[in-house]
Scaffold this motif. Sequence first.
Motif, mmCIF file in Angstrom:
data_model
loop_
_atom_site.group_PDB
_atom_site.id
_atom_site.type_symbol
_atom_site.label_atom_id
_atom_site.label_comp_id
_atom_site.label_asym_id
_atom_site.label_seq_id
_atom_site.Cartn_x
_atom_site.Cartn_y
_atom_site.Cartn_z
ATOM 1 N N VAL A 34 -3.826 1.800 -2.470
ATOM 2 C CA VAL A 34 -3.756 3.100 -3.148
ATOM 3 C C VAL A 34 -3.312 2.880 -4.592
ATOM 4 O O VAL A 34 -2.185 2.438 -4.855
ATOM 5 C CB VAL A 34 -2.805 4.052 -2.402
ATOM 6 N N LYS A 36 -3.236 4.991 -7.324
ATOM 7 C CA LYS A 36 -2.860 6.087 -8.226
ATOM 8 C C LYS A 36 -1.711 5.644 -9.134
ATOM 9 O O LYS A 36 -0.763 5.007 -8.663
ATOM 10 C CB LYS A 36 -2.493 7.344 -7.444
ATOM 11 N N ASN A 57 -6.354 9.384 -5.041
ATOM 12 C CA ASN A 57 -6.332 10.763 -4.566
ATOM 13 C C ASN A 57 -6.716 11.774 -5.636
ATOM 14 O O ASN A 57 -6.877 12.943 -5.335
ATOM 15 C CB ASN A 57 -5.025 11.120 -3.861
ATOM 16 N N ILE A 77 -8.956 9.635 -1.115
ATOM 17 C CA ILE A 77 -8.007 9.854 -0.021
ATOM 18 C C ILE A 77 -7.237 11.167 -0.121
ATOM 19 O O ILE A 77 -6.571 11.567 0.821
ATOM 20 C CB ILE A 77 -6.987 8.684 0.075
ATOM 21 N N MET A 159 -8.196 11.382 9.869
ATOM 22 C CA MET A 159 -7.131 10.930 8.961
ATOM 23 C C MET A 159 -5.952 11.889 9.080
ATOM 24 O O MET A 159 -6.134 13.075 9.310
ATOM 25 C CB MET A 159 -7.673 10.936 7.522
ATOM 26 N N ILE A 161 -1.758 12.518 7.315
ATOM 27 C CA ILE A 161 -0.597 12.110 6.522
ATOM 28 C C ILE A 161 0.625 12.574 7.310
ATOM 29 O O ILE A 161 0.805 13.766 7.541
ATOM 30 C CB ILE A 161 -0.597 12.782 5.131
ATOM 31 N N MET A 202 1.247 4.862 5.852
ATOM 32 C CA MET A 202 1.481 4.619 4.437
ATOM 33 C C MET A 202 2.627 3.601 4.327
ATOM 34 O O MET A 202 3.033 3.019 5.323
ATOM 35 C CB MET A 202 1.807 5.949 3.730
ATOM 36 N N SER A 203 3.120 3.382 3.113
ATOM 37 C CA SER A 203 4.078 2.283 2.930
ATOM 38 C C SER A 203 5.265 2.325 3.881
ATOM 39 O O SER A 203 5.705 1.298 4.379
ATOM 40 C CB SER A 203 4.592 2.280 1.486
ATOM 41 N N ARG A 218 -3.204 3.172 4.363
ATOM 42 C CA ARG A 218 -3.286 3.504 2.933
ATOM 43 C C ARG A 218 -1.953 3.136 2.258
ATOM 44 O O ARG A 218 -0.959 3.818 2.439
ATOM 45 C CB ARG A 218 -3.578 4.998 2.765
ATOM 46 N N LEU A 219 -1.977 2.042 1.509
ATOM 47 C CA LEU A 219 -0.720 1.497 1.001
ATOM 48 C C LEU A 219 -0.679 1.446 -0.519
ATOM 49 O O LEU A 219 -1.524 0.826 -1.161
ATOM 50 C CB LEU A 219 -0.526 0.084 1.554
ATOM 51 N N GLY A 220 0.335 2.090 -1.088
ATOM 52 C CA GLY A 220 0.554 2.045 -2.528
ATOM 53 C C GLY A 220 1.821 1.285 -2.864
ATOM 54 O O GLY A 220 1.810 0.121 -3.273
ATOM 55 N N THR A 221 2.958 1.939 -2.659
ATOM 56 C CA THR A 221 4.258 1.420 -3.066
ATOM 57 C C THR A 221 4.548 0.012 -2.560
ATOM 58 O O THR A 221 5.049 -0.839 -3.299
ATOM 59 C CB THR A 221 5.368 2.364 -2.534
ATOM 60 N N ARG A 227 6.103 3.935 -7.852
ATOM 61 C CA ARG A 227 5.368 4.627 -8.931
ATOM 62 C C ARG A 227 6.366 5.355 -9.822
ATOM 63 O O ARG A 227 7.365 5.868 -9.347
ATOM 64 C CB ARG A 227 4.399 5.660 -8.336
#
Length: 228
Positions: A34, A36, A57, A77, A159, A161, A202-203, A218-221, A227
């Motif tokens: 992810v 963003k 997103n 996403i 999906m 969240i 997620m993370s 779905r992995l960002g951090t 962020r």
Amino acid sequence: MGYIADNIREVLEEVGKAAARANRDPSEIEIVAVTKTVPVEKIEEAVDSGLTILGENRVQELIDKYSLLDGVKWHLIGHLQKNKVKYITDKVSLIHSLDSVALAEQISGRLDLLKQEMAVLVQVNVAGEDTKFGIGPEETADFIDHVRQIPGVRVKGLMTIAPYVSNPEEVRPVFRRLRTLAEEVKTIGFPGVEMQHLSMGMSNDYTVAVEEGATLIRLGTVIFGQRN
Ligand SMILES: *Cc1c(COP(=O)(O)O)cnc(C)c1O
């Protein structure tokens, strides 16, 4: 190797362990990085470490980054507004956030139906949070029966969240509910509908999601850091 490569190595290790706990083949699980707010140089490091599915997103950010990165697939996403659909139907390989019939119709209207389909996941608001998009669990089968008849729109799974919690064990029932919903849909056997993907985790909760059957996390951090 930088911290992003290290983070990815750690995540892959955790995914492997979680898959083993659930007797799953880890190759069934794909990471959506992810991106963003993440600058392109950092995204390139993740791509160099082997992550080839990128998730945004926001449509504008996806478009800005799209032409700067090669050899990747983009997933949308986040919530998609109908008036933004036209910018992305030629750029994304999966939309995770189908949450209305009107959106499905808009997507269909933007496809070249002779040669194009759009793969989508149905976003389910399992926990019923007011702040989240998605359809209710009890409406999911009817919703899918409706959108599967819209030309070019191909339902490939579900999906969700999960609510943000400090202990991810608390959201295990949310992930489990998404999986049983997918099983219910599969049992009905709607023509043209596949329950190939469960996009969940997620993370902060992906190991639990993998244990419960996630195929896309779905992995960002946990990959790029906090962020700002
Ligand atoms: C931001 C975002 C993620 C990733 O969140 P992290 O906690 O940073 O891993 C996943 N899914 C959606 C829909 C998001 O908007």
